[in-house]
Each structure stands twice: as C-alpha cells, then as structure tokens.
Scaffold this active site. Sequence first.
Site, PDB file in Angstrom:
ATOM      1  CD  GLU A  91      -2.992  -1.193   0.433  1.00 23.64           C
ATOM      2  OE1 GLU A  91      -3.255  -0.144  -0.183  1.00 23.64           O
ATOM      3  OE2 GLU A  91      -3.653  -2.239   0.323  1.00 23.64           O
ATOM      4  CB  CYS A 147      -2.027   6.994   0.961  1.00 30.18           C
ATOM      5  SG  CYS A 147      -3.424   6.209   1.750  1.00 30.18           S
TER       6      CYS A 147
HETATM    7  P1  NAD Z   1       8.114   5.234   4.833  1.00 34.14           P
HETATM    8  O1  NAD Z   1       8.199   4.439   3.586  1.00 34.14           O
HETATM    9  O2  NAD Z   1       9.197   6.179   5.139  1.00 34.14           O
HETATM   10  O3  NAD Z   1       8.021   4.232   6.099  1.00 34.14           O
HETATM   11  C1  NAD Z   1       7.031   3.247   6.199  1.00 34.14           C
HETATM   12  C2  NAD Z   1       7.504   2.154   7.155  1.00 34.14           C
HETATM   13  O4  NAD Z   1       8.604   1.455   6.583  1.00 34.14           O
HETATM   14  C3  NAD Z   1       8.002   2.671   8.502  1.00 34.14           C
HETATM   15  O5  NAD Z   1       7.548   1.799   9.521  1.00 34.14           O
HETATM   16  C4  NAD Z   1       9.514   2.596   8.345  1.00 34.14           C
HETATM   17  O6  NAD Z   1      10.193   2.485   9.580  1.00 34.14           O
HETATM   18  C5  NAD Z   1       9.648   1.330   7.525  1.00 34.14           C
HETATM   19  N1  NAD Z   1      10.904   1.169   6.768  1.00 34.14           N
HETATM   20  C6  NAD Z   1      11.757   2.134   6.335  1.00 34.14           C
HETATM   21  N2  NAD Z   1      12.771   1.572   5.635  1.00 34.14           N
HETATM   22  C7  NAD Z   1      12.546   0.235   5.616  1.00 34.14           C
HETATM   23  C8  NAD Z   1      13.237  -0.872   5.029  1.00 34.14           C
HETATM   24  N3  NAD Z   1      14.358  -0.717   4.326  1.00 34.14           N
HETATM   25  N4  NAD Z   1      12.721  -2.106   5.202  1.00 34.14           N
HETATM   26  C9  NAD Z   1      11.571  -2.288   5.875  1.00 34.14           C
HETATM   27  N5  NAD Z   1      10.875  -1.281   6.465  1.00 34.14           N
HETATM   28  C10 NAD Z   1      11.360  -0.031   6.328  1.00 34.14           C
HETATM   29  O7  NAD Z   1       6.685   5.963   4.791  1.00 34.14           O
HETATM   30  P2  NAD Z   1       6.085   7.095   5.759  1.00 34.14           P
HETATM   31  O8  NAD Z   1       6.803   8.375   5.529  1.00 34.14           O
HETATM   32  O9  NAD Z   1       5.959   6.580   7.148  1.00 34.14           O
HETATM   33  O10 NAD Z   1       4.588   7.209   5.190  1.00 34.14           O
HETATM   34  C11 NAD Z   1       4.202   8.019   4.136  1.00 34.14           C
HETATM   35  C12 NAD Z   1       4.004   7.223   2.863  1.00 34.14           C
HETATM   36  O11 NAD Z   1       3.109   6.130   3.070  1.00 34.14           O
HETATM   37  C13 NAD Z   1       3.354   8.046   1.747  1.00 34.14           C
HETATM   38  O12 NAD Z   1       4.000   7.751   0.543  1.00 34.14           O
HETATM   39  C14 NAD Z   1       1.916   7.534   1.709  1.00 34.14           C
HETATM   40  O13 NAD Z   1       1.258   7.710   0.477  1.00 34.14           O
HETATM   41  C15 NAD Z   1       2.110   6.105   2.051  1.00 34.14           C
HETATM   42  N6  NAD Z   1       0.879   5.516   2.562  1.00 34.14           N
HETATM   43  C16 NAD Z   1       0.163   4.698   1.730  1.00 34.14           C
HETATM   44  C17 NAD Z   1      -1.037   4.162   2.161  1.00 34.14           C
HETATM   45  C18 NAD Z   1      -1.841   3.282   1.256  1.00 34.14           C
HETATM   46  O14 NAD Z   1      -2.742   2.615   1.753  1.00 34.14           O
HETATM   47  N7  NAD Z   1      -1.593   3.243  -0.039  1.00 34.14           N
HETATM   48  C19 NAD Z   1      -1.513   4.445   3.447  1.00 34.14           C
HETATM   49  C20 NAD Z   1      -0.756   5.276   4.273  1.00 34.14           C
HETATM   50  C21 NAD Z   1       0.443   5.801   3.809  1.00 34.14           C
END
Ligand code: NAD
Length: 509
Positions: free
Chosen positions: A265, A299
């Site tokens: 997602e 998102c």
């Molecule tokens: P992010 O990608 O920075 O982090 C998301 C999660 O991934 C966090 O828990 C982070 O600690 C973890 N993470 C980071 N690096 C990783 C790795 N190498 N391996 C595994 N896990 C890792 O995202 P964010 O800034 O927290 O959230 C914002 C983003 O999320 C936006 O792009 C938004 O559109 C998206 N989002 C999408 C949905 C959806 O349903 N499509 C819903 C909510 C947010």
Amino acid sequence: TFAFEKYPFLKELGLEQTNHGCFDGEKWTGNGKTFLSVNPTNNEVIAEVRGATPEEYEVAVQNMNKAKAEWVKLPLPRRGEIVRQIGDAFRKHKAALGRLVSLEVGKIVAEGEGEVQEIIDICDMACGLSRSLNGQIIPSERPDHFMMEQWNPLGLVGVISAFNFPTAVFGWNFMIAAVCGNLTMWKGSPSTSLCSVACTKIIIDILEKNNLPKAALTLCMGEADIGNLMVEDKRFPLISFTGSTQVGRIVSEKVSKRFGKTILELGGNNCLIVCEDANEELALKASCFAAVGTCGQRCTSLRRLLIHSSKYESLKEKLVKAYKSVVVGDPLNNGTLCGPLHSKAQIKIYEDGLKQIQEQGGKILTGGKVMDGPGNFVEPTIVEMTNPYAPILQHELFVPILYIMKFDDLDEAIAINNSVPQGLSASLFTSNLQNLFKWTGPLGADTGIVNVNIGPSGAEIGGAFGGEKETGGGRESGSDSWKQYMRRSTCTVNFGKSLPLAQGIKFDL
Ligand code: NAD
C-alpha cells in the site's frame, strides 16, 4: 524533560513516560533504539519508547511459532468472537486513542477518532467474516470425485506501517489476519510509537482475559533495521507493507526474492475532475476536505484538481476563499481544521517542493509559507499549473499543496488522471450518466479507488482498499481481501473404487 503529564488521556491507555516498545508474545521488553514521541504542534517531547533488539525480535518470532498450533486450532467463529471483544475494547478507548493519534501525528481529533472508528468497524467485519470464509465446491469431471477449495492460514504475517495512519492500517491487517488464523508481528512507524504501544496493549489485554496465546500479536518497534529483518525472514510468508513507493520497492524485491507474498500500500497522486455539469458546491467541499485533511498527508489526499474551463474561474475563486477560512492550529482544539505537518522533514519537502513547482511554471494562489513558531505549521497552498504534465506532478509530495488546472474535454482529463506513475484514488464530479460509466469503465480511471461525486479520500472499510501501478497493487480491508491472508488448497477426493485420470488419460499397467 517530557510533556507527558500534560496529556492525562495517555495514562488511560496504559502508557508511561518511558515505554517498552517490544511485546515478544509473552512479555514487554525493549533494549533497542530509543524513539522519542514528539508533538508536532510545538515539538515538545511527550514520551520515549525503547525499540526491539535483533535478539528480542528472534524471541518474538519463536514465541509466535510456538503459539501457532493453539491459535490455528481455535474454531474460526471463536477467533471472530475474540476480535469482537477487541472491537469493544477499542470502543471503550476511542476518545483517548483518538486524541493520542491526533497528538502524535498532528491530525485533528475528528480524524484521529475516525481512525479508531475504522478499527472498530473492521472488528465487526472480521467477526462476521469468521462465519463466512467459504471455499467453493467445484464440479469434478471424474465419476465419484469431489472437488473443493479449502482456505488455510498462512501462519505468521508481518505488518510494517506508516506514520500517517498509525492505528487504522494496523487494525485492518491484524483483525483480518487474526480471524483467518494467523499470528501477526507489527512494526509501526518509529515516530508514532506511542500509538503502536497503546493498540498492542488493548489487544494483549483481551487475549490475556480469554486465556489465549498472547503471541497472536507481537510488536517490534524499530526502523529499517527491524523492518529488514522481517522482510528477509522466510518465517513470514506474508509481509503487508504500507509506506512510500521508494521503500515499498525495496520491500517488494526482497520478499519476492524469497518467494514470499506482499500486500503493498504505497504512495498516491490523486486527482479530482470537475465536469461542466458537476454540482460545484459539492466539488468545492470535497476538494477542501481531501486536500487539507490530515494536512495533505493521507495516501488518498487530493493533489491534482482538474476543472472544466467553463467552471474554472468561479471554482478557483471559491476555493481560494475557502482556503483562507481554514483554521490552522493545534489539532486537539475544537474548530481546528488543519494541524501541523508531522515532522521537520515534511517542512523541507514543502519548501523544496514549492521552489520546484514555481520553476516549472506554477503560480501560488494562496498559502505557500511556513508559519512562525515552534510547531511544524505550514499554510495550506493552492498552485495554478498550466502544464498538467509538468515533471513535479509525477511525484507525491505528501504536504498540503493542491495543483489546479483547466481542461476542455473529458477524455483529455482522464488521460491526465492516468498519466502519473501512481494509481490509488480518483474522483469525477458529474451529473451525466455517460461520463459516469466512461469513468468507471475500462477506458476510465486506472486507479484502485474510483469515485463519483465524492472526494478521493475517506474510504469505507467494506470495500477493498488499495491502488495500481506504483501504489503497489495490494488490497486491504473489505471485500475479499481476506484471501491474501490465507493459502488456498484445491482438494480432490475420490470416493469411488476406480482411478479415472483427468482429461481421460489412459495409463494401464
Ligand atoms: P516510509 O516508507 O518512510 O516508512 C514506512 C515504514 O517502513 C516505517 O515503519 C519505516 O520504519 C519502515 N521502513 C523504512 N525503511 C525500511 C526498510 N528498508 N525495510 C523495511 N521497512 C522499512 O513511509 P512514511 O513516511 O511513514 O509514510 C508516508 C508514505 O506512506 C506516503 O507515501 C503515503 O502515500 C504512504 N501511505 C500509503 C497508504 C496506502 O494505503 N496506499 C496508506 C498510508 C500511507
């Protein structure tokens, strides 16, 4: 110093100034990195959470594996009953948890409570599902043969979630996974760690009261380090990841390399099209909520607003006026419509983004400034763009910047909608049936969520949620999303006395 005591509702959720950030299936622990929970309204530190070490992670996985058989053996409706009780516990804590979401993310209380309501709703839905997770019976071509589908749990599910929906996304995954017979490990976003600890406590309490294996849920707070352990761990057949497209791509590659499954997602870049025959007032309201809600950090937030040229000047004027009336301030206060950005990093994205937008021909109509003060406040911004294909429009900035653009022909507007790499949500405002069915049909919007006369944000849990292209292709929550948390066996049973082969093949010995 911590501002913990300023917020009495935190104690109701069992939180403390210093918290364990790892529940290993048997006990609370956490000797890993320390994560500070910061209030984005003033950048005061509220509390700290100690994350999991790799050793604690390993204990958690082993505890989950030990508890697997007991959890799986529970009849499905019994697991449904547990999830029903969990829903009641979230009902009880809705006000406090809603305020915590508001405090820690920066979204207004109504949206914080809305997130908790999503958890309550998914509990109800998962409870109902627990009596209807049916496989099919399929006619067999062979005499005295019976074919059926049996759905079995996957085992361990890993959930990695983002900062902007720190409770609901976990709720969607956990409730369905649990009813399906899986045990879940959760790694929430480090900057919303109090939300993760609070939700885990609510659920563990119910498991404990029912004398059931607590390892049905483990929590391992951490950053990419713990996330990567989960992603590379073959003991997790499914990783459900919510976050940026950039990190999602890494997760997707690593999990598919080991033939694991993913639910992805990822980022959106959502569009709303206002046709010549649209109800302008509805379009105005929907655009404001979708673009300003959660300070542009959903998102499904509205990024690109395409207005038919016959309505362009009038709607533009109304939008600018509406934006000027948006109360920006402390999200915990009544009357606030837009809170701060979640972090200082988001402010930089806002500033850098505006610079690039102007270099690419964008004209700021309202907003455009970082507000003075200790918090992460920025002005919700509207930018007029003449080129709907400008490179900046291909990116999700994840801040409250709305691009408005003109169009003349619906086919052209649909092409613009579909021209970005992301494919999460899109809306059309029209009262014309031909437009409606063109939009929802095969040559219409290419997103996972396709709306008419409502905005792109604010989905109901009954539908499958997710998007296409670089949004990752995953579907969560309603409809038949549960199937992703299970493995399907096609079972053929011979109850006759001979062995006819399929396709009439003869193999006489
Ligand atoms: P992010 O990608 O920075 O982090 C998301 C999660 O991934 C966090 O828990 C982070 O600690 C973890 N993470 C980071 N690096 C990783 C790795 N190498 N391996 C595994 N896990 C890792 O995202 P964010 O800034 O927290 O959230 C914002 C983003 O999320 C936006 O792009 C938004 O559109 C998206 N989002 C999408 C949905 C959806 O349903 N499509 C819903 C909510 C947010």
